[in-house]
Every structure is written in structure tokens, then in C-alpha cells.
Design a protein around this motif. Structure first.
Motif, PDB file in Angstrom:
ATOM      1  N   LEU A  49      50.513  37.891  52.933  1.00 40.11           N
ATOM      2  CA  LEU A  49      50.500  37.496  51.531  1.00 40.11           C
ATOM      3  C   LEU A  49      51.087  38.590  50.646  1.00 40.11           C
ATOM      4  CD1 LEU A  49      46.913  35.993  51.195  1.00 40.11           C
ATOM      5  CD2 LEU A  49      49.054  34.729  51.159  1.00 40.11           C
ATOM      6  N   THR A  50      51.822  38.160  49.626  1.00 41.41           N
ATOM      7  CA  THR A  50      52.261  39.117  48.627  1.00 41.41           C
ATOM      8  C   THR A  50      51.081  39.408  47.706  1.00 41.41           C
ATOM      9  OG1 THR A  50      52.949  37.426  47.039  1.00 41.41           O
ATOM     10  CG2 THR A  50      54.599  38.152  48.659  1.00 41.41           C
ATOM     11  N   ARG A  60      46.556  35.167  43.149  1.00 40.35           N
ATOM     12  CA  ARG A  60      46.402  33.748  42.785  1.00 40.35           C
ATOM     13  C   ARG A  60      45.278  33.095  43.585  1.00 40.35           C
ATOM     14  NH1 ARG A  60      45.657  30.182  39.283  1.00 40.35           N
ATOM     15  NH2 ARG A  60      46.423  28.131  39.776  1.00 40.35           N
ATOM     16  N   ILE A  61      45.167  33.422  44.862  1.00 40.89           N
ATOM     17  CA  ILE A  61      44.078  32.868  45.682  1.00 40.89           C
ATOM     18  C   ILE A  61      42.729  33.309  45.128  1.00 40.89           C
ATOM     19  CG2 ILE A  61      42.975  32.964  47.960  1.00 40.89           C
ATOM     20  CD1 ILE A  61      45.827  33.076  49.147  1.00 40.89           C
ATOM     21  N   PHE A  90      47.977  27.159  50.052  1.00 42.69           N
ATOM     22  CA  PHE A  90      48.199  28.397  50.790  1.00 42.69           C
ATOM     23  C   PHE A  90      47.857  28.311  52.276  1.00 42.69           C
ATOM     24  CE2 PHE A  90      47.549  29.649  46.373  1.00 42.69           C
ATOM     25  CZ  PHE A  90      48.652  30.456  46.162  1.00 42.69           C
ATOM     26  N   GLY A  91      47.192  27.253  52.700  1.00 37.06           N
ATOM     27  CA  GLY A  91      46.864  27.095  54.116  1.00 37.06           C
ATOM     28  C   GLY A  91      45.651  27.885  54.574  1.00 37.06           C
ATOM     29  N   PHE A  92      44.767  28.245  53.643  1.00 34.75           N
ATOM     30  CA  PHE A  92      43.556  28.977  53.991  1.00 34.75           C
ATOM     31  C   PHE A  92      42.340  28.089  53.776  1.00 34.75           C
ATOM     32  CE2 PHE A  92      46.365  32.565  52.869  1.00 34.75           C
ATOM     33  CZ  PHE A  92      46.251  33.307  54.029  1.00 34.75           C
ATOM     34  N   ILE A 137      38.759  36.572  52.563  1.00 35.99           N
ATOM     35  CA  ILE A 137      39.662  37.214  51.607  1.00 35.99           C
ATOM     36  C   ILE A 137      38.866  37.775  50.429  1.00 35.99           C
ATOM     37  CG2 ILE A 137      41.469  36.753  49.880  1.00 35.99           C
ATOM     38  CD1 ILE A 137      42.690  34.786  51.956  1.00 35.99           C
ATOM     39  N   MET A 138      37.940  36.962  49.917  1.00 37.06           N
ATOM     40  CA  MET A 138      37.130  37.403  48.778  1.00 37.06           C
ATOM     41  C   MET A 138      36.257  38.597  49.177  1.00 37.06           C
ATOM     42  SD  MET A 138      38.021  35.518  46.238  1.00 37.06           S
ATOM     43  CE  MET A 138      36.757  35.383  44.975  1.00 37.06           C
ATOM     44  N   ARG A 139      35.665  38.546  50.356  1.00 35.39           N
ATOM     45  CA  ARG A 139      34.804  39.645  50.816  1.00 35.39           C
ATOM     46  C   ARG A 139      35.606  40.940  50.944  1.00 35.39           C
ATOM     47  NH1 ARG A 139      32.274  37.434  55.100  1.00 35.39           N
ATOM     48  NH2 ARG A 139      30.343  37.094  53.983  1.00 35.39           N
ATOM     49  N   GLY A 140      36.819  40.842  51.421  1.00 33.27           N
ATOM     50  CA  GLY A 140      37.642  42.026  51.641  1.00 33.27           C
ATOM     51  C   GLY A 140      38.296  42.587  50.388  1.00 33.27           C
TER      52      GLY A 140
END
Length: 94
Positions: free
Chosen positions: A6-7, A13-14, A32-34, A42-45
């Protein structure tokens, strides 16, 4: 696509979409395919621990409509009517 591919703009944006109550996880998966589990990772990280806990608490409450099953059947879209095509995600001039 993996999180590493991901950029910075896509990642931002996610995270923004995940914070919005009106945007369901299905919309993030569509764009985005997630799936939900990956969005949670992603949010945790990418959030501070306290911010992540607040977000999870909100998502799991009835305040948020992050799941299509919780949404009103009258809502059939996930894009704001004022929003331009996904390319820029800017609200058009009035």
C-alpha cells in the motif's frame, strides 16, 4: 494486495474509512481487497494502542454501522453523493 504494497495515501484512506461510522467493512473490502480481519490488523499496527481500543469499542457497539447487517436497508450506497470518482476523493465544489 498486501499491507506492505500500500502507498501511504491508500493506507491513510483505509484508516479514514475504518474510522467513519457510515463506511461498512464491505466497502473497504470492495475498494481495497481487505476483509474485516485484515482491516483490524492494519488499524492495530498503525494506531496507538489507546486509539485502537477506542475504535474497536466503537465498532463493536451499536453506535457504528460498520457491518451491512446493522445498517438500514434504505442505505444502498457507500459513497457520498457529493464525492467525486474515487481517484481523488475530494468533495466537489459547490
Amino acid at each position: 494486495m498486501t499491507e506492505k504494497e500500500l502507498t501511504e495515501r491508500q493506507l491513510g484512506r483505509i484508516i479514514e474509512m475504518a474510522w467513519e461510522d457510515r463506511t461498512p467493512f464491505e466497502a473497504i473490502d470492495f475498494q481495497f481487497g481487505f476483509p474485516e480481519k485484515e482491516v483490524i490488523k492494519i488499524m492495530r499496527g498503525n494506531l496507538k494502542e489507546s486509539s485502537f481500543k477506542l475504535w474497536r469499542k466503537r465498532v463493536n457497539s451499536n453506535v457504528s454501522k460498520k457491518h451491512l447487517k446493522k445498517r438500514s436497508s434504505e442505505i444502498t450506497r457507500f459513497k457520498c453523493y457529493r464525492q467525486k470518482a474515487i481517484s481523488g476523493n475530494k468533495i466537489s465544489k459547490r
